[in-house]
Design a protein around this motif. Sequence first.
Motif, PDB file in Angstrom:
ATOM      1  N   ASN A  73       0.837  -1.195   0.000  1.00 26.09           N
ATOM      2  CA  ASN A  73       0.000   0.000   0.000  1.00 26.09           C
ATOM      3  C   ASN A  73       0.878   1.254   0.000  1.00 26.09           C
ATOM      4  N   TYR A  74       0.224   2.417   0.062  1.00 29.14           N
ATOM      5  CA  TYR A  74       0.968   3.678   0.010  1.00 29.14           C
ATOM      6  C   TYR A  74       1.866   3.865   1.225  1.00 29.14           C
ATOM      7  N   PHE A  75       1.431   3.395   2.381  1.00 30.42           N
ATOM      8  CA  PHE A  75       2.270   3.492   3.578  1.00 30.42           C
ATOM      9  C   PHE A  75       3.589   2.752   3.368  1.00 30.42           C
ATOM     10  N   GLY A  76       3.474   1.565   2.783  1.00 35.02           N
ATOM     11  CA  GLY A  76       4.683   0.803   2.523  1.00 35.02           C
ATOM     12  C   GLY A  76       5.585   1.491   1.517  1.00 35.02           C
ATOM     13  N   VAL A  77       4.993   2.092   0.489  1.00 39.44           N
ATOM     14  CA  VAL A  77       5.783   2.809  -0.512  1.00 39.44           C
ATOM     15  C   VAL A  77       6.491   4.008   0.125  1.00 39.44           C
ATOM     16  N   MET A  78       5.786   4.736   0.991  1.00 38.32           N
ATOM     17  CA  MET A  78       6.395   5.884   1.670  1.00 38.32           C
ATOM     18  C   MET A  78       7.573   5.451   2.536  1.00 38.32           C
ATOM     19  N   TYR A  79       7.439   4.304   3.183  1.00 40.44           N
ATOM     20  CA  TYR A  79       8.521   3.811   4.038  1.00 40.44           C
ATOM     21  C   TYR A  79       9.784   3.547   3.228  1.00 40.44           C
ATOM     22  N   THR A  80       9.609   3.069   1.997  1.00 40.15           N
ATOM     23  CA  THR A  80      10.765   2.748   1.168  1.00 40.15           C
ATOM     24  C   THR A  80      11.504   4.004   0.702  1.00 40.15           C
ATOM     25  N   GLY A  81      10.948   5.177   0.960  1.00 41.16           N
ATOM     26  CA  GLY A  81      11.613   6.414   0.566  1.00 41.16           C
ATOM     27  C   GLY A  81      12.902   6.681   1.294  1.00 41.16           C
ATOM     28  N   GLY A  82      13.127   6.003   2.416  1.00 38.42           N
ATOM     29  CA  GLY A  82      14.393   6.145   3.125  1.00 38.42           C
ATOM     30  C   GLY A  82      14.350   7.097   4.307  1.00 38.42           C
ATOM     31  N   PRO A  83      15.510   7.394   4.895  1.00 39.73           N
ATOM     32  CA  PRO A  83      15.577   8.175   6.141  1.00 39.73           C
ATOM     33  C   PRO A  83      15.188   9.642   5.995  1.00 39.73           C
ATOM     34  N   ILE A  84      15.063  10.158   4.765  1.00 39.39           N
ATOM     35  CA  ILE A  84      14.627  11.541   4.572  1.00 39.39           C
ATOM     36  C   ILE A  84      13.118  11.672   4.785  1.00 39.39           C
ATOM     37  N   VAL A  85      12.396  10.582   4.662  1.00 38.68           N
ATOM     38  CA  VAL A  85      10.941  10.605   4.791  1.00 38.68           C
ATOM     39  C   VAL A  85      10.484  11.162   6.148  1.00 38.68           C
ATOM     40  N   PRO A  86      11.034  10.692   7.292  1.00 42.23           N
ATOM     41  CA  PRO A  86      10.574  11.261   8.562  1.00 42.23           C
ATOM     42  C   PRO A  86      10.837  12.759   8.681  1.00 42.23           C
ATOM     43  N   ILE A  87      11.906  13.254   8.059  1.00 41.55           N
ATOM     44  CA  ILE A  87      12.173  14.697   8.079  1.00 41.55           C
ATOM     45  C   ILE A  87      11.079  15.437   7.314  1.00 41.55           C
ATOM     46  N   LEU A  88      10.719  14.891   6.140  1.00 40.69           N
ATOM     47  CA  LEU A  88       9.669  15.514   5.343  1.00 40.69           C
ATOM     48  C   LEU A  88       8.315  15.436   6.045  1.00 40.69           C
ATOM     49  N   VAL A  89       8.054  14.325   6.702  1.00 44.55           N
ATOM     50  CA  VAL A  89       6.800  14.188   7.450  1.00 44.55           C
ATOM     51  C   VAL A  89       6.755  15.200   8.601  1.00 44.55           C
ATOM     52  N   SER A  90       7.892  15.415   9.262  1.00 49.53           N
ATOM     53  CA  SER A  90       7.939  16.389  10.363  1.00 49.53           C
ATOM     54  C   SER A  90       7.685  17.804   9.835  1.00 49.53           C
ATOM     55  N   LEU A  91       8.222  18.131   8.661  1.00 44.31           N
ATOM     56  CA  LEU A  91       7.968  19.448   8.064  1.00 44.31           C
ATOM     57  C   LEU A  91       6.482  19.604   7.737  1.00 44.31           C
ATOM     58  N   PHE A  92       5.880  18.539   7.237  1.00 42.49           N
ATOM     59  CA  PHE A  92       4.435  18.572   6.938  1.00 42.49           C
ATOM     60  C   PHE A  92       3.625  18.787   8.217  1.00 42.49           C
ATOM     61  N   LEU A  93       4.008  18.092   9.282  1.00 41.14           N
ATOM     62  CA  LEU A  93       3.311  18.256  10.555  1.00 41.14           C
ATOM     63  C   LEU A  93       3.480  19.666  11.112  1.00 41.14           C
ATOM     64  N   MET A  94       4.670  20.257  10.898  1.00 40.67           N
ATOM     65  CA  MET A  94       4.892  21.636  11.343  1.00 40.67           C
ATOM     66  C   MET A  94       3.953  22.599  10.621  1.00 40.67           C
ATOM     67  N   VAL A  95       3.801  22.385   9.319  1.00 45.50           N
ATOM     68  CA  VAL A  95       2.889  23.243   8.552  1.00 45.50           C
ATOM     69  C   VAL A  95       1.470  23.122   9.094  1.00 45.50           C
ATOM     70  N   ILE A  96       1.039  21.897   9.361  1.00 47.66           N
ATOM     71  CA  ILE A  96      -0.309  21.686   9.904  1.00 47.66           C
ATOM     72  C   ILE A  96      -0.445  22.339  11.277  1.00 47.66           C
ATOM     73  N   THR A  97       0.560  22.152  12.132  1.00 46.64           N
ATOM     74  CA  THR A  97       0.516  22.693  13.499  1.00 46.64           C
ATOM     75  C   THR A  97       0.445  24.210  13.500  1.00 46.64           C
ATOM     76  N   PHE A  98       1.338  24.849  12.744  1.00 46.56           N
ATOM     77  CA  PHE A  98       1.354  26.318  12.715  1.00 46.56           C
ATOM     78  C   PHE A  98       0.150  26.872  11.958  1.00 46.56           C
ATOM     79  N   THR A  99      -0.417  26.090  11.046  1.00 46.76           N
ATOM     80  CA  THR A  99      -1.648  26.523  10.384  1.00 46.76           C
ATOM     81  C   THR A  99      -2.790  26.616  11.371  1.00 46.76           C
ATOM     82  N   ILE A 100      -2.929  25.589  12.202  1.00 48.08           N
ATOM     83  CA  ILE A 100      -3.991  25.602  13.221  1.00 48.08           C
ATOM     84  C   ILE A 100      -3.776  26.751  14.199  1.00 48.08           C
ATOM     85  N   GLU A 101      -2.522  26.942  14.629  1.00 44.39           N
ATOM     86  CA  GLU A 101      -2.221  28.022  15.585  1.00 44.39           C
ATOM     87  C   GLU A 101      -2.539  29.391  14.992  1.00 44.39           C
TER      88      GLU A 101
END
Length: 288
Positions: free
Chosen positions: A73-101
């Motif tokens: 599935n897509y989750f599995g494909v995202m995991y195969t993206g490598g160690p940069i993926v969690p950094i990109l996910v954290s940036l996405f979460l920051m955008v969501i967090t500061f958007t709500i704030e």
Amino acid sequence: MAETKSTVSASQKPATAGHVAKTSKRGGNLFAVLAVPICLIVAILFYIFVLGNPANFAGGVRGGIGSEAKALNYFGVMYTGGPIVPILVSLFLMVITFTIERLLTISKAKGKVKPTEFVRRVQYHLANRNIDAALAECDKQRGSVGNVMRAGLLKYKEMTENTELTTEQKVLAIQNEIEESTTLELPMLEKNLVFFATIAPVAVLFGLLGTVLGMIRAFRALGASGGTDSTQLALGISEALVNTALGISTSVLAVIMYNYFTTNIDGITYGIDETGYTLTRSFAAYYK
């Protein structure tokens, strides 16, 4: 005695305003300091336990670029993206967090009444020289425009009772009061927008970095197999491009939200400018 009391009040006012500004700035800095590491930690946990869940891969074996495990599935494909993926996910979460704030903060700053309607009501009361009714409108508005207008109206009322200053001096005093109140309101509105402006280009760059690293691993795996498996190369490249997709989507969201918030802030700033113009024009017209 009256002179002493006036002097004390004047000396206390800047201190109080400065305390409010420092308190607001400290609260905003604390939020940012906590939000960034929390988003990074959540992203790492999400990458390991959600994206890397064995159920996302055939045979229950976690995959990666160059591995034989197949993502289901897509989750599995995202995991195969490598160690940069969690950094990109954290940036996405920051955008969501500061958007709500920012949504909560700017929504509160807009107040209960539209700035144009609010200014019109205040103009009506000032035309009738009913300053108390104008102050009551500020209590109903409860936004940044209302806060600036209230500060200006209090100085306005004080100047109507002052017999020592000239009209020009009184108008200048009202303008200075409005400018001081504005300097306290605008930083609150613009706070944390720098994160959107920073994340937008950084997310794209991290996405490209992840893609390049992934493609290097894919070609290396292909070379190790003798260069005969084109399917493995195609799969590795598609997995590497996950980083690009995450980076671009995060950047697009950051740019959209940055422009949205700056547009709203411009509208509030325009209302504040109208406040200053309304008060000074009214005073000059009715209290010559």
